[in-house]
Design a protein around this motif. Structure first.
Motif, PDB file in Angstrom:
ATOM      1  N   ARG A 116       4.338  -5.464  -2.080  1.00 26.82           N
ATOM      2  CA  ARG A 116       4.359  -5.255  -0.635  1.00 26.82           C
ATOM      3  C   ARG A 116       5.637  -4.332  -0.456  1.00 26.82           C
ATOM      4  O   ARG A 116       5.508  -3.278   0.311  1.00 26.82           O
ATOM      5  N   MET A 165       4.892  -0.836  -1.576  1.00 23.04           N
ATOM      6  CA  MET A 165       3.867  -0.288  -0.377  1.00 23.04           C
ATOM      7  C   MET A 165       4.855   0.212   0.578  1.00 23.04           C
ATOM      8  O   MET A 165       4.206   1.199   1.061  1.00 23.04           O
ATOM      9  N   ARG A 214      -2.410   7.146  -6.701  1.00 20.51           N
ATOM     10  CA  ARG A 214      -3.699   6.199  -6.660  1.00 20.51           C
ATOM     11  C   ARG A 214      -4.692   6.772  -5.927  1.00 20.51           C
ATOM     12  O   ARG A 214      -6.047   6.394  -5.760  1.00 20.51           O
ATOM     13  N   ILE A 267      -6.674   5.929  -0.375  1.00 25.31           N
ATOM     14  CA  ILE A 267      -6.389   4.530   0.006  1.00 25.31           C
ATOM     15  C   ILE A 267      -6.788   4.462   1.188  1.00 25.31           C
ATOM     16  O   ILE A 267      -6.579   5.218   2.399  1.00 25.31           O
ATOM     17  N   ALA A 295      -5.993  -1.583   2.883  1.00 31.09           N
ATOM     18  CA  ALA A 295      -5.207  -1.730   1.563  1.00 31.09           C
ATOM     19  C   ALA A 295      -3.717  -1.441   2.167  1.00 31.09           C
ATOM     20  O   ALA A 295      -2.647  -2.038   1.563  1.00 31.09           O
ATOM     21  N   PHE A 296      -3.271  -0.972   3.300  1.00 31.71           N
ATOM     22  CA  PHE A 296      -2.191  -0.795   3.857  1.00 31.71           C
ATOM     23  C   PHE A 296      -1.758  -1.160   5.110  1.00 31.71           C
ATOM     24  O   PHE A 296      -0.596  -1.273   5.632  1.00 31.71           O
TER      25      PHE A 296
END
Length: 417
Positions: free
Chosen positions: A156, A159, A200, A203, A207-208
């Motif tokens: 986290r 991220m 990646r 996204i 996911a965020f």
């Protein structure tokens, strides 16, 4: 830690935080809050053994260190759990504070240690992490630290750092999912955030968005999305076949509650030159009903400028019809969880029909999201829902692709004639 190394008997840390302590401080004053802290300290000392230690780290945070537990991990965990239960029982009894009765609960994070050597700071951090797992579940419970928790916390944090970079490096973009009327004419699109991560790849928001909301980054991200949507609306004004398209933008609770929200929206409209009546802000039921008076004031201020409002995910929250009639809404959006089960679950069929009928009574537009099959489309149109969004009609796509589709003026092939 040294003792567990000598005796091979395990220990445990219980990291305890009082639930809603700030409410007591704010409502009755810090003097009453101090009385509660003193009483909590006394009760904690009474439920532990003479070999254990009780400490107050600060604020409403306490730590209980249990020593001389079993050499077996499972049994030592059970012993720590039993102490935790005694703490809940003791702290859960009413308090008499300055002549008034008060009840309090707590959240406890627990971690075992020994006989392996570990750092004291690491144990405190792990117990703290476990405690916040309880807080995330609305408190009043005990949770043991699991190594996976640390992995999740680290992920986290990474991220969050990546999101900061994404904002500064312009890694986000908006894709647009087309919306059609019953005649197969494109009437607008919903702006959906996408993140092109350099390592990646693409996204999706699921996911965020949670990390963005928790960290507060959702506010600058939401403002960025609003700015891009306004710029796109302005750009489409130069093409006759796109000039009528509305753009719907999702607004998060933290963004909406920001004291400068109304000024930010007005500023982006003025800066871009986008027509306000083609901007539609989507709000959820829970967001609007969290503070109805504030919601109405902000919505009305923007409505006076021409901005439109839709209630997103309608039917999933706890709507009050009394409040619904007061809100300056133009559209209800039937949640895809109901659309998905059309023809499969009788209850969902009834809910969809009820929402459509209610919208008609309140003179509101109604649009269904998540329309994926011809059967769903036919059911909706036959019961009076004439606006649609979903994979049957088109997936989210870059602005240029949606523009080309609008300029071609063709109805989706899957749409029934």
């Amino acid at each position: 830690i040294a003792m567990t190394g000598r005796t091979q008997r395990r220990g445990a840390l219980l990291f305890l935080d009082l639930d809603h302590f700030k409410v007591l401080n704010d409502s009755r004053g810090h003097e009453v809050g101090d009385l509660l802290l003193k009483e909590v300290a006394q009760r904690l000392r009474k439920v532990v053994r003479s070999c254990d230690t009780v400490a107050r780290l600060g604020g409403d945070e306490f730590v209980v260190m249990l020593c001389e537990l079993s050499t077996e991990q499972r049994e030592s965990a059970a012993q720590a759990q039993r102490v935790g239960s005694k703490i809940f029982e003791s702290l859960g009894k009413p308090y008499q504070l300055a002549g008034q009765s008060h009840r309090s609960t707590c959240s406890i994070g627990a971690v075992l240690f020994g006989p392996d050597q570990v750092q004291a700071a690491d144990l405190l951090k792990q117990a703290d992490i476990a405690m916040y797992q309880v807080k995330a579940r609305h408190g009043n419970g005990l949770c043991f630290f699991d190594p996976q928790m640390q992995v999740d916390i680290s992920a986290r944090a990474q991220m969050e750092a990546d999101l900061q970079t994404a904002l500064s490096d312009n890694q986000f973009e908006l894709h647009y999912q087309p919306q059609y009327n019953v005649h197969g004419q494109m009437i607008g699109a919903e702006a959906l955030l996408r993140w092109h991560h350099p390592e990646r790849g693409m996204i999706f928001p699921g996911a965020f968005i949670g990390v963005a909301e928790h960290s507060g980054l959702i506010v600058p991200m939401g403002l960025w999305a609003l700015r891009q949507a306004c710029a796109q609306l302005c750009a489409w004004q130069r093409h006759a076949s796109c000039a009528h398209l509305q753009v719907s933008v999702n607004v998060s609770a933290r963004q909406f509650r920001h004291p400068e929200f109304v000024a930010q929206v007005e500023g982006e409209l003025q800066r871009s030159g986008a027509p306000a009546h083609l901007l539609k802000l989507e709000l959820t039921e829970s967001l609007v009903l969290d503070d109805v008076r504030d919601s109405i004031a902000k919505m009305q201020a923007l409505r006076n400028k021409g901005v439109m409002f839709a209630m997103d995910d309608f039917g999933t929250g706890h709507s009050s019809l009394a409040y619904l009639t007061q809100l300056p809404l133009q559209q209800l959006k039937i949640d895809q969880s109901f659309v998905r089960h059309i023809g499969k679950r009788r209850a969902d069929d009834v809910i969809v029909q009820t929402i459509i009928a209610m919208a008609r009574t309140l003179d509101l537009e109604v649009i269904a999201e998540g329309v994926e099959t011809v059967q769903q489309h036919e059911f909706l149109s036959s019961h009076g829902c004439f606006l649609y969004q979903g994979y049957l009609l088109g997936r989210p796509m870059p602005a240029q692709q949606l523009q080309a589709q609008a300029m071609a003026g063709l109805a989706p092939e899957a749409m029934p004639s």
